[in-house]
Write a protein that holds these residues in place. Structure first.
Motif, PDB file in Angstrom:
ATOM      1  N   ARG A 270       0.814  -1.214   0.000  1.00 51.88           N
ATOM      2  CA  ARG A 270       0.000   0.000   0.000  1.00 51.88           C
ATOM      3  C   ARG A 270       0.850   1.267   0.000  1.00 51.88           C
ATOM      4  O   ARG A 270       0.460   2.289  -0.568  1.00 51.88           O
ATOM      5  N   LYS A 316      -3.130  -4.335  12.045  1.00 50.19           N
ATOM      6  CA  LYS A 316      -3.870  -5.075  11.012  1.00 50.19           C
ATOM      7  C   LYS A 316      -5.051  -5.819  11.619  1.00 50.19           C
ATOM      8  O   LYS A 316      -6.176  -5.742  11.094  1.00 50.19           O
ATOM      9  N   VAL A 320     -10.347  -5.628  11.804  1.00 48.41           N
ATOM     10  CA  VAL A 320     -11.175  -6.713  11.278  1.00 48.41           C
ATOM     11  C   VAL A 320     -12.645  -6.297  11.208  1.00 48.41           C
ATOM     12  O   VAL A 320     -13.201  -5.750  12.158  1.00 48.41           O
ATOM     13  N   VAL A 321     -13.257  -6.558  10.070  1.00 47.24           N
ATOM     14  CA  VAL A 321     -14.704  -6.370   9.904  1.00 47.24           C
ATOM     15  C   VAL A 321     -15.272  -7.661   9.317  1.00 47.24           C
ATOM     16  O   VAL A 321     -14.557  -8.460   8.714  1.00 47.24           O
ATOM     17  N   ARG A 322     -16.562  -7.860   9.500  1.00 45.50           N
ATOM     18  CA  ARG A 322     -17.174  -9.125   9.089  1.00 45.50           C
ATOM     19  C   ARG A 322     -17.024  -9.386   7.593  1.00 45.50           C
ATOM     20  O   ARG A 322     -16.890 -10.524   7.156  1.00 45.50           O
ATOM     21  N   ALA A 323     -17.050  -8.335   6.815  1.00 48.86           N
ATOM     22  CA  ALA A 323     -17.021  -8.519   5.364  1.00 48.86           C
ATOM     23  C   ALA A 323     -15.616  -8.741   4.820  1.00 48.86           C
ATOM     24  O   ALA A 323     -15.446  -9.065   3.647  1.00 48.86           O
ATOM     25  N   ASP A 324     -14.630  -8.564   5.633  1.00 51.41           N
ATOM     26  CA  ASP A 324     -13.243  -8.652   5.168  1.00 51.41           C
ATOM     27  C   ASP A 324     -12.688 -10.013   5.555  1.00 51.41           C
ATOM     28  O   ASP A 324     -12.215 -10.230   6.674  1.00 51.41           O
ATOM     29  N   ARG A 325     -12.736 -10.970   4.630  1.00 56.74           N
ATOM     30  CA  ARG A 325     -12.307 -12.340   4.912  1.00 56.74           C
ATOM     31  C   ARG A 325     -10.791 -12.403   5.169  1.00 56.74           C
ATOM     32  O   ARG A 325     -10.336 -13.171   6.007  1.00 56.74           O
ATOM     33  N   VAL A 326     -10.009 -11.593   4.444  1.00 59.76           N
ATOM     34  CA  VAL A 326      -8.557 -11.620   4.612  1.00 59.76           C
ATOM     35  C   VAL A 326      -8.171 -11.194   6.021  1.00 59.76           C
ATOM     36  O   VAL A 326      -7.339 -11.830   6.685  1.00 59.76           O
ATOM     37  N   ARG A 327      -8.779 -10.122   6.482  1.00 60.99           N
ATOM     38  CA  ARG A 327      -8.478  -9.651   7.840  1.00 60.99           C
ATOM     39  C   ARG A 327      -8.915 -10.676   8.884  1.00 60.99           C
ATOM     40  O   ARG A 327      -8.247 -10.856   9.906  1.00 60.99           O
ATOM     41  N   GLN A 328     -10.033 -11.329   8.638  1.00 58.35           N
ATOM     42  CA  GLN A 328     -10.511 -12.339   9.582  1.00 58.35           C
ATOM     43  C   GLN A 328      -9.524 -13.501   9.685  1.00 58.35           C
ATOM     44  O   GLN A 328      -9.229 -13.991  10.774  1.00 58.35           O
TER      45      GLN A 328
END
Length: 481
Positions: A270, A316, A320-328
């Motif tokens: 980034r 990082k 985390v948010v529910r819609a972000d699979r990578v962060r999860q």
């Protein structure tokens, strides 16, 4: 969880477990208590400077002199102050990087547990077990200052602050270097990363006061009266061999931090000038150069690679948010790594709980602290010279006595080699009695501390009189005549 760990560390302060360098820091306070202006060498009876006389230890020595509190009591005060400064520094630095509130407690957990599946203890390295043993050391205080330095510098560069702010940061930078030189290197690398990663790039109006702050910091280093700071660049020899162990078992000691390296890789995609990425790169560079060149003491810069990785992992995972699979997925991996790190360092509980109260698996991880040499204090007085081998010589000065040879490399002691050779010859099995007695007289030795198998003069020699017995049969002998 972060709160429970903080309570654990505060409880450890009460016990102040002793392993490592606690003796030399207690000795430093003792010398400053008796003579704040001309304390001399903290370990041996010699009028030479010492890098252990930093702004922090001088302040602690003055506290000891003013209050009458003993060295170990003052070290407990230092431990609380260092812990508060460290935790507030982590908060300050993380908040300068992100507005995510969850990042701060996560960062505390990461810097304590995101190390490796093997226990590692060294001052300036913030694993929980290591911190429990070094929380009263100047390195902890200096690292806390460093976190604040990085945060304030990042904010000052972003805000385009003026002369007073940057001059103050220059003094703060010098204080970190004077307090603990190895941590000062880490602090300097972090400060360089904050500068190189500043967006927008600082204007000339900012660079001028920044340069003035740097110049003021250098002036403070040059003017410090207790030791010539810049002479330390010539130190080496024994320091390199002592630090060679930093390059062994890297996966076992630091492997869990790879989770943070993955977070840094995402930050690098980034922003090529991300300050945490630059901080990590500078730390890795110095560490690798040290290993390649044989300057193993440069390995003490490794926290400059580990800390940004640990902080990056926390930042990082905090987003985390529910819609972000990578962060999860990342958060799940980080949670597993933290669990492994916490279990690895479960033996730290043994410093505050009886061994019978620990689970058997945790008891196996616990290593009891050193017993110390308080048992010699009914006879040995402040300023007495004690002859002992290296390991006892690292602890005995904590109670006010001197040793013939220092238990640690002593760069400013001109006869360090001769002193070490004298101790070796005294205990060597074939040294004539007359030569041993001459060593006692030359260094005005009043006491000898030795185990039965150490060698030296026989226990029934007319030059000695046994007055006390310590753990494992170690004897205290008074030198007669």
């Amino acid at each position: 969880m972060a709160g429970a760990v903080t309570v654990l560390l505060l409880t450890v302060v009460v016990r102040l477990p002793w392993v490592g360098d606690l003796g030399i820091h207690a000795a430093t306070i003792e010398r400053l208590r008796h003579d704040p202006l001309h304390p001399g060498d903290p370990l041996v009876d010699a009028d030479v400077p010492s890098p252990y006389y930093s702004p922090w230890t001088v302040l602690l020595g003055c506290v000891a002199k003013a209050t009458g509190v003993g060295a170990f009591g003052v070290l407990r005060v230092a431990a609380v102050a260092g812990l508060v400064l460290l935790l507030s520094g982590v908060w300050h630095f993380v908040r300068a990087l992100t507005a995510r509130r969850a990042a701060v407690p996560l960062a505390v957990l990461c810097v304590l547990f995101l190390w490796g599946p093997s226990v590692f203890e060294w001052s300036g390295f913030l694993g929980l077990n290591s911190l429990a043993l070094t929380v009263s050391y100047p390195s902890t205080f200096a690292l806390g200052l460093s976190f604040h330095l990085w945060a304030w510098l990042r904010k000052a560069l972003r805000a385009g602050s003026g002369w007073p702010v940057f001059l103050g940061l220059g003094v703060l930078w010098a204080a970190v270097l004077l307090t603990h030189q190895f941590t000062g290197v880490v602090g300097s690398l972090g400060a360089a990363a904050m500068l190189l990663g500043a967006r927008p790039w600082p204007s000339r109006a900012v660079l001028l006061p920044l340069g003035a702050g740097l110049a003021l910091g250098l002036a403070v280093l040059a003017a410090w009266p207790y030791y010539p700071f810049f002479d330390l660049f010539g130190a080496g020899g024994d320091l390199e061999q002592i630090h060679r162990g930093l390059y062994r078992n890297l996966p076992g000691r630091f492997g869990l931090a790879l989770v943070g390296v993955a977070a840094l890789a995402l930050r690098f995609r980034r922003d090529r000038r991300d300050p945490l990425v630059l901080f990590f790169a500078l730390g890795v560079l110095v560490f690798v150069l040290g290993g390649v060149s044989g300057h193993y003491s440069w390995g003490r810069a490794l926290p400059a690679a580990l800390l940004p990785a640990q902080v990056a992992a926390a930042v990082k995972a905090a987003g985390v948010v529910r819609a972000d699979r990578v962060r999860q997925v990342f958060a799940g991996v980080l949670a597993a790594a933290l669990a492994v790190g916490a279990w690895t360092q479960a033996g730290t509980l043994g410093y505050v709980l009886p061994s019978g109260a620990l689970p058997s698996a945790a008891t196996e991880k616990y290593r009891p602290p050193w017993p110390g040499y308080r048992w010699i204090t009914p006879w040995v007085r402040y300023g007495d010279v004690v002859l002992a081998k290296t390991f006892p010589a690292r602890q005995i000065p904590a109670y006010g006595a001197y040793t013939v040879a220092p238990g640690y490399p002593d760069f400013f002691l001109p006869d360090e080699v001769a002193r070490a050779d004298a101790v070796r010859r005294y205990f060597a099995p074939r040294t004539p009695r007359a030569e041993r007695v001459e060593v006692l007289r030359r260094y005005r030795v009043r006491w000898v501390v030795a185990y039965p198998g150490d060698g030296g003069l026989r226990a029934d020699d007319p030059a000695l009189r046994k007055v006390g017995t310590g753990p494992r049969g170690q004897g205290l002998y008074q030198v007669l005549g």
